[in-house]
Design an enzyme around this catalytic site. Structure first.
Site, PDB file in Angstrom:
ATOM      1  N   HIS A   1     -21.204 -17.248  32.808  1.00 49.18           N
ATOM      2  CA  HIS A   1     -22.430 -17.662  32.127  1.00 49.18           C
ATOM      3  C   HIS A   1     -22.048 -18.479  30.886  1.00 49.18           C
ATOM      4  O   HIS A   1     -22.380 -18.126  29.761  1.00 49.18           O
ATOM      5  CB  HIS A   1     -23.291 -16.445  31.772  1.00 49.18           C
TER       6      HIS A   1
ATOM      7  N   GLU B   1     -17.608  -4.343  24.748  1.00 47.58           N
ATOM      8  CA  GLU B   1     -16.804  -5.569  24.833  1.00 47.58           C
ATOM      9  C   GLU B   1     -15.599  -5.568  23.893  1.00 47.58           C
ATOM     10  O   GLU B   1     -14.503  -5.990  24.279  1.00 47.58           O
ATOM     11  CB  GLU B   1     -17.682  -6.804  24.544  1.00 47.58           C
TER      12      GLU B   1
ATOM     13  N   HIS C   1      -3.974   3.116  -3.446  1.00 46.59           N
ATOM     14  CA  HIS C   1      -4.133   2.566  -2.097  1.00 46.59           C
ATOM     15  C   HIS C   1      -3.439   1.222  -1.917  1.00 46.59           C
ATOM     16  O   HIS C   1      -2.583   1.084  -1.050  1.00 46.59           O
ATOM     17  CB  HIS C   1      -5.617   2.403  -1.756  1.00 46.59           C
TER      18      HIS C   1
ATOM     19  N   HIS D   1       0.842  -1.190   0.000  1.00 43.04           N
ATOM     20  CA  HIS D   1       0.000   0.000   0.000  1.00 43.04           C
ATOM     21  C   HIS D   1       0.885   1.251   0.000  1.00 43.04           C
ATOM     22  O   HIS D   1       1.290   1.723   1.063  1.00 43.04           O
ATOM     23  CB  HIS D   1      -0.902   0.003   1.225  1.00 43.04           C
TER      24      HIS D   1
ATOM     25  N   GLY E   1      -3.589  -3.659  11.650  1.00 40.98           N
ATOM     26  CA  GLY E   1      -3.995  -4.121  10.325  1.00 40.98           C
ATOM     27  C   GLY E   1      -5.496  -4.258  10.314  1.00 40.98           C
ATOM     28  O   GLY E   1      -6.174  -3.648   9.484  1.00 40.98           O
TER      29      GLY E   1
ATOM     30  N   LEU F   1      -8.534  -2.825  11.037  1.00 39.39           N
ATOM     31  CA  LEU F   1      -8.690  -1.395  11.293  1.00 39.39           C
ATOM     32  C   LEU F   1      -9.480  -1.143  12.574  1.00 39.39           C
ATOM     33  O   LEU F   1     -10.420  -1.851  12.899  1.00 39.39           O
ATOM     34  CB  LEU F   1      -9.363  -0.717  10.102  1.00 39.39           C
TER      35      LEU F   1
ATOM     36  N   ASP G   1     -32.235 -16.475  30.502  1.00 46.84           N
ATOM     37  CA  ASP G   1     -31.937 -15.440  29.508  1.00 46.84           C
ATOM     38  C   ASP G   1     -32.029 -15.962  28.079  1.00 46.84           C
ATOM     39  O   ASP G   1     -32.123 -15.184  27.131  1.00 46.84           O
ATOM     40  CB  ASP G   1     -30.547 -14.850  29.752  1.00 46.84           C
TER      41      ASP G   1
END
Length: 772
Positions: free
Chosen positions: A549, A499, A348, A104, A199, A201, A557
């Site tokens: 869990h 998370e 690119h 690139h 890498g 992103l 749940d």
């Protein structure tokens, strides 16, 4: 082919005849405005004066500038040397990608001015970023993260110019080749000066948030009034549009703004280009307003092609801001200098091509189109001066630390231990031991809580928290205050419902050093964090993941929260250790395993529901990955072996007792908290636990995949879960002791009907196909 340099006082065109093997090619060479023409390969130099040609013995000592180069220099608001340095970075990056025929080039060419500033000392008008090739692991170095890792040619060029041995010129020429120190995206374990693997992103900028957290916490913990700068590093980032489009960066940057991480400075390469074309195709939001709403300081630099004063001023302003992270939005042009590809997506992800590179060098001041991988003496001298400034900063810090060590020996000793990754003596002495018949049964998440608190007493480097599930994950370290904007000495992180960023931030904290980060959520939501978990494993970061869990046993749940495939997904990942403990003793082993795994992340899986106590469980035996928790009665080999993990182990124990009393089937129960550790044991030990030629059945409330190498038959899950109470679900899915016993008998009978011919699971070849 030949490279012909033609000098002429006055002419319009010249017809040159070239011979190549049997071909005869006639080609007119049209004079350009500076009277220089270039063709690649073996060099011959001719002078033409009144159409008389005479071979010259030596080329000119200094090649004059082309009109394009003169025009660039005239428009540039800075010194000729500065422009030449920036253009040298551009040319080297383009050469690397071209030689590799892969990579690139566009982003490095556009970002070269940023890199020049970040690798320049304050005295030379740069950022004054502290780092040194003499000690790439200097604790207080200013970290740099190239979040848009596809632009890594830029980072390798800068490391080369700064004297990092891993990036010598031969390594630049070996870009993207097998075994080189210059892989296709940055890898922290491969190249000195690279902090993290980037890498994917968004990962890098999120890692940088973790680094800034680590620096702020360690500074608050170890700096003193007489030595306020033992840990005061800054974290610099270059990122692109793609990084800011990924959701993980929004999660991490939102938290960074909340925490007021003033030593985090992000240079945003706003080049308006993605692989598919202009960012207007999919990314039209106001990034400035978004980051201001996160609580960041946002500065705008409209031009770095024609001078760097605005960027200098922006970085100086960012360094002064101590209560907010800073995003500097910098307008660039991808592939800068390329006549036909500048500002285009075509620059690119592919080499520019030899003719285009030569044309580019004709346009860039200080570049010679006839030379590849070339650094002129004045450019090399400039970056040597910047490297010397970094070495001087390191020497000054070393002298300060020596004094700090005399004044605060205990703090200095602890810092050394933590940055060396040493586990303190007696770290595991207080881990609880479960006494059968005396101690109370509980959920393994509660045993996990007891273990992390036992270890934290002697390991203050344990720092982390939960994704808004602290009470459910049972991961609060007693007495540890919250890490907040005004209380950076706290070691409890409130990640919020983030998370993916949580895991990436922990990677950054580990990369910084001096900390053992942990984070927690429900096991099913490891799926949200999987990209960063994979980077933990790839990067060899010993992050501790507490995942509660851990099965359909979480109950009401329902299937959105009940993991089925997650255990196998994690186990299939290289350099990932997954531990599913069956009781308190095995949980103590899980924490000892995780702490010892400095270069391997560990996922500690915990039940929501209560598990029955095991009479013969053992921390020491669990450290081997698997062991016999219930021996078969009598002499000789067992009639049946059952392997289980976690909450299914005690159910297998009950089933084994029923098989013995009702059918005289002598059953061995094996607990396998960690497949990876078991496979590391000797063949003799593995066969002593799992003979292989005895009917063997695995029992785990998870996917069956992965158990076929250990068992002839499996009780597992092949569909999603359901909402309902734990015991009702376990019965419905076949994990009650009655069904386990029934299926165990069926397996024994199956092989009896075949004449007792049981395939030996240990009797098969294993191949190592990787060529070292």
């Amino acid at each position: 082919a030949c490279n012909i340099i033609i000098h002429s006082d006055s002419f319009v065109s010249l017809l040159v005849t070239c011979h190549h093997q049997s071909s005869h090619i006639e080609r007119p060479l049209i004079n350009v405005s500076d009277n220089h023409l270039y063709l690649r390969r073996h060099t011959m130099t001719y002078s033409v004066n009144k159409l008389q040609k005479k071979k010259m013995e030596e080329p000119p000592a200094k090649r004059p500038c082309t009109d394009y180069q003169t025009a660039q220099l005239k428009a540039y608001k800075g010194t000729p040397l500065e422009l030449k340095c920036v253009n040298t970075i551009r040319a080297l990056a383009a050469d690397m990608v071209q030689k590799a025929d892969s990579g690139h080039p566009g982003a490095p060419m556009g970002c070269a001015p940023m890199a020049h500033i970040l690798w320049s000392s304050a005295a030379s008008g740069g950022s004054g970023r502290n780092h040194s090739a003499k000690n790439p692991n200097w604790w207080n170095r200013d970290r740099f993260v190239l979040s848009n890792g596809h632009a890594c040619a830029l980072q390798y060029v800068m490391l080369h110019l700064s004297g990092y041995g891993d990036c010598n010129m031969d390594q630049l020429k070996a870009f993207r080749q097998v075994g080189s120190n210059t892989p296709g995206h940055p890898e922290n374990f491969c190249t000195d000066g690279v902090e993290v693997c980037t890498g994917p992103l968004g990962q890098g900028i999120s890692n940088a948030v973790g680094m800034a957290i680590a620096a702020k916490h360690l500074g608050a913990t170890y700096n003193t009034t007489d030595f306020p700068n033992i840990i005061n590093s800054k974290t610099y980032v270059i990122c692109g549009d793609g990084c800011l489009q990924e959701g993980i960066s929004g999660e991490a940057c939102s938290l960074a703004g909340h925490l007021g991480l003033g030593d985090l400075i992000v240079l945003y390469d706003d080049n308006h280009i993605t692989i598919d074309g202009d960012t207007d195709l999919a990314f039209t939001e106001d990034v400035k307003m978004r980051y201001e709403s996160y609580g960041w300081q946002v500065l705008v630099v409209d031009d770095v092609a024609n001078g760097l004063d605005d960027l200098r001023a922006a970085i100086d302003e960012a360094k002064k801001c101590t209560d907010k992270p800073t995003l500097i939005k910098i307008r660039t042009e991808i592939g800068f200098g390329s006549p036909s590809k500048q500002g285009s997506a075509s620059s690119h992800g592919a080499p520019l091509g030899v003719p285009e590179i030569e044309a580019t060098k004709q346009r860039l001041y200080g570049c010679d189109p006839s030379k590849d991988f070339f650094v002129d003496e004045d450019v090399a001298a400039y970056y040597k001066e910047q490297a010397d400034a970094g070495d001087q900063a390191l020497a000054a810090w070393d002298a300060d630390f020596a004094k700090y060590k005399e004044a605060h020996p205990d703090k200095a000793k602890e810092l050394e231990r933590r940055f060396n990754g040493e586990i303190p003596e007696g770290a595991f002495d207080d881990l609880p031991t479960f006494v059968f018949g005396k101690d109370k049964a509980n959920a393994t998440r509660k045993f996990s809580e007891a273990c992390i608190n036992a270890v934290a007493k002697k390991m203050p480097e344990l720092m982390g928290g939960s994704a808004d599930l602290t009470g459910s994950n049972c991961c609060q370290i007693k007495g540890a205050g919250d890490f907040q904007k005004d209380t950076p000495e706290g070691s409890t992180l409130r990640f919020g419902v983030r998370e993916h960023a949580m895991a990436a931030i922990c990677n950054g904290m580990f990369a910084y050093g001096g900390l053992r980060p942990f984070c927690a959520t429900f096991l099913q939501f490891a799926g949200y964090a999987l990209g960063a978990l994979r980077c933990s494993a790839l990067s060899k970061f010993g992050v501790i993941y507490i995942m509660t869990h851990d099965s359909i046993g979480l109950g009401e749940d329902g299937p959105t929260h009940q993991p089925v495939e997650m255990l196998e997904s994690l186990r299939s990942m290289p350099n990932m250790c997954v531990v599913r403990a069956a009781d308190a003793n095995e949980m103590a082993a899980a924490y000892q395993i995780a702490i010892n795994n400095v270069h391997t992340p560990t996922v500690i899986c915990c039940t929501r529901g209560t598990v029955a106590p095991l009479e013969h469980s053992s921390r020491d035996k669990a450290m081997k990955g698997a062991y016999t928790v219930i021996e078969e009665e009598g002499e000789g080999a067992p009639d049946l072996v059952m392997i289980a993990t976690g909450s299914e182990v005690w159910r297998c124990v009950d089933a084994a007792k029923a098989l013995q009393s009702n059918h005289s089937i002598r059953t061995r129960v094996v607990s396998m908290p960690c497949q990876e550790l078991f496979l590391e044991q000797s063949e003799e030990y593995r066969r002593s636990v799992l003979p292989g030629n005895v009917p063997t059945m695995s029992v785990e409330a998870s996917a069956e995949h992965g158990w076929h190498r250990f068992s002839h038959a499996q009780i597992g899950i092949t569909r999603f879960g359901m909402s309902g109470p734990l015991e009702q679900l376990f019965k419905k899915y076949g994990f009650d002791a009655e069904n386990v016993a029934s299926k165990g008998k069926e397996l024994v009978d199956f092989y009896k009907n075949l004449g007792g011919n049981v395939p030996d699971l240990n009797c098969r070849p294993t191949f190592n196909n990787f060529q070292a």
